[in-house]
Design an enzyme around this catalytic site. Sequence first.
Site, mmCIF file in Angstrom:
data_model
loop_
_atom_site.group_PDB
_atom_site.id
_atom_site.type_symbol
_atom_site.label_atom_id
_atom_site.label_comp_id
_atom_site.label_asym_id
_atom_site.label_seq_id
_atom_site.Cartn_x
_atom_site.Cartn_y
_atom_site.Cartn_z
ATOM 1 N N TYR A 122 -82.499 -26.412 8.715
ATOM 2 C CA TYR A 122 -81.635 -26.805 7.602
ATOM 3 C C TYR A 122 -80.175 -26.673 8.019
ATOM 4 O O TYR A 122 -79.821 -25.796 8.810
ATOM 5 C CB TYR A 122 -81.908 -25.964 6.345
ATOM 6 C CG TYR A 122 -81.701 -24.474 6.520
ATOM 7 C CD1 TYR A 122 -80.488 -23.870 6.203
ATOM 8 C CD2 TYR A 122 -82.731 -23.661 6.984
ATOM 9 C CE1 TYR A 122 -80.306 -22.507 6.357
ATOM 10 C CE2 TYR A 122 -82.561 -22.291 7.135
ATOM 11 C CZ TYR A 122 -81.339 -21.726 6.819
ATOM 12 O OH TYR A 122 -81.159 -20.373 6.975
ATOM 13 N N PRO A 123 -79.313 -27.532 7.501
ATOM 14 C CA PRO A 123 -77.880 -27.373 7.735
ATOM 15 C C PRO A 123 -77.254 -26.564 6.610
ATOM 16 O O PRO A 123 -77.795 -26.489 5.500
ATOM 17 C CB PRO A 123 -77.375 -28.813 7.724
ATOM 18 C CG PRO A 123 -78.281 -29.498 6.744
ATOM 19 C CD PRO A 123 -79.628 -28.821 6.870
ATOM 20 N N MET A 124 -76.113 -25.946 6.893
ATOM 21 C CA MET A 124 -75.415 -25.182 5.857
ATOM 22 C C MET A 124 -73.921 -25.155 6.136
ATOM 23 O O MET A 124 -73.470 -25.395 7.265
ATOM 24 C CB MET A 124 -75.950 -23.753 5.778
ATOM 25 C CG MET A 124 -75.710 -22.922 7.018
ATOM 26 S SD MET A 124 -76.011 -21.166 6.747
ATOM 27 C CE MET A 124 -74.710 -20.773 5.573
ATOM 28 N N LYS A 126 -70.087 -23.089 4.529
ATOM 29 C CA LYS A 126 -69.502 -22.063 3.682
ATOM 30 C C LYS A 126 -68.664 -22.728 2.577
ATOM 31 O O LYS A 126 -67.972 -23.718 2.813
ATOM 32 C CB LYS A 126 -68.616 -21.119 4.504
ATOM 33 C CG LYS A 126 -69.388 -20.258 5.495
ATOM 34 C CD LYS A 126 -70.380 -19.331 4.834
ATOM 35 C CE LYS A 126 -70.968 -18.347 5.834
ATOM 36 N NZ LYS A 126 -72.069 -17.569 5.258
ATOM 37 N N HIS A 149 -75.069 -9.615 6.878
ATOM 38 C CA HIS A 149 -76.020 -10.726 6.983
ATOM 39 C C HIS A 149 -76.882 -10.570 8.235
ATOM 40 O O HIS A 149 -78.096 -10.754 8.204
ATOM 41 C CB HIS A 149 -75.227 -12.034 7.025
ATOM 42 C CG HIS A 149 -76.001 -13.247 6.663
ATOM 43 N ND1 HIS A 149 -76.719 -13.373 5.492
ATOM 44 C CD2 HIS A 149 -76.164 -14.425 7.322
ATOM 45 C CE1 HIS A 149 -77.277 -14.564 5.440
ATOM 46 N NE2 HIS A 149 -76.974 -15.226 6.550
ATOM 47 N N GLN A 162 -84.339 -17.111 15.453
ATOM 48 C CA GLN A 162 -83.353 -17.950 14.775
ATOM 49 C C GLN A 162 -82.330 -18.468 15.769
ATOM 50 O O GLN A 162 -81.836 -17.721 16.614
ATOM 51 C CB GLN A 162 -82.651 -17.118 13.705
ATOM 52 C CG GLN A 162 -81.480 -17.804 13.025
ATOM 53 C CD GLN A 162 -80.807 -16.907 12.007
ATOM 54 O OE1 GLN A 162 -81.098 -16.958 10.824
ATOM 55 N NE2 GLN A 162 -79.901 -16.065 12.474
#
Length: 229
Positions: A122-124, A126, A149, A162
């Site tokens: 998935y892309p993300m 901020k 995190h 990851q």
Amino acid sequence: MSEPVTPAEGLGVLHLFCRVGPLADPEGVGTAVTAAEAAGAQVVPVAILGHKADIALMALSDDLWRLRDLQTGVAAAGLEVVDSYLSLTEVSEYAAGIPDEMKEARLRPVLPPADKPAWCFYPMSKRRGEQDNWFTLPFEERSGLMHEHGSSGRKFAGRVVQLITASTGVDDFEWGVTLFGQRPDDLKDVVYTLRYDRASAVYAEFGPFYTGLVASLDEVLDRAGCRAG
């Protein structure tokens, strides 16, 4: 041939999401992947679940022309590229002090990891909202949030691998996240857990998720109905 186009450090990463149509030629796809690997690229085949695509090819190379050649080759073999994502491996500014071997693992990962067939991407980005804007926070505060995190993510060591890749300026979001898990619920658990960290709960925006199963190219093509003859 064109001169190589390479990052100053690390690798280019291209996720190709493809649909298998009646003209898809498994031998042609195999030839394109073999040529990319012979030129030094890594290619991870994935059988995608759901309607968004049939297969994914995650390719990593230090020369973006090799990634372009792979895309050209699979399209010529009859696969329809229905979505894609381009990014670059990096060592985050929040991880500048990590040991050299950890930096190398982030810049030049060796994929796929063993015994982790569950996969998602998935892309993300901020958030840049009026109330919550990640990029107006002081570096020290951002660094503290990212360390929190990271601590949450390390709880899944052994269950999940990851890879976070940077895409600011080269694709629609700012990062791409690729997860490899032992089981499908490993993917669910890690994403669910990390969303409670303030770095995600307040500041993260997510794009579409693609989920699938890592296997050999032959099996991925066969399971997607791409068969010879």
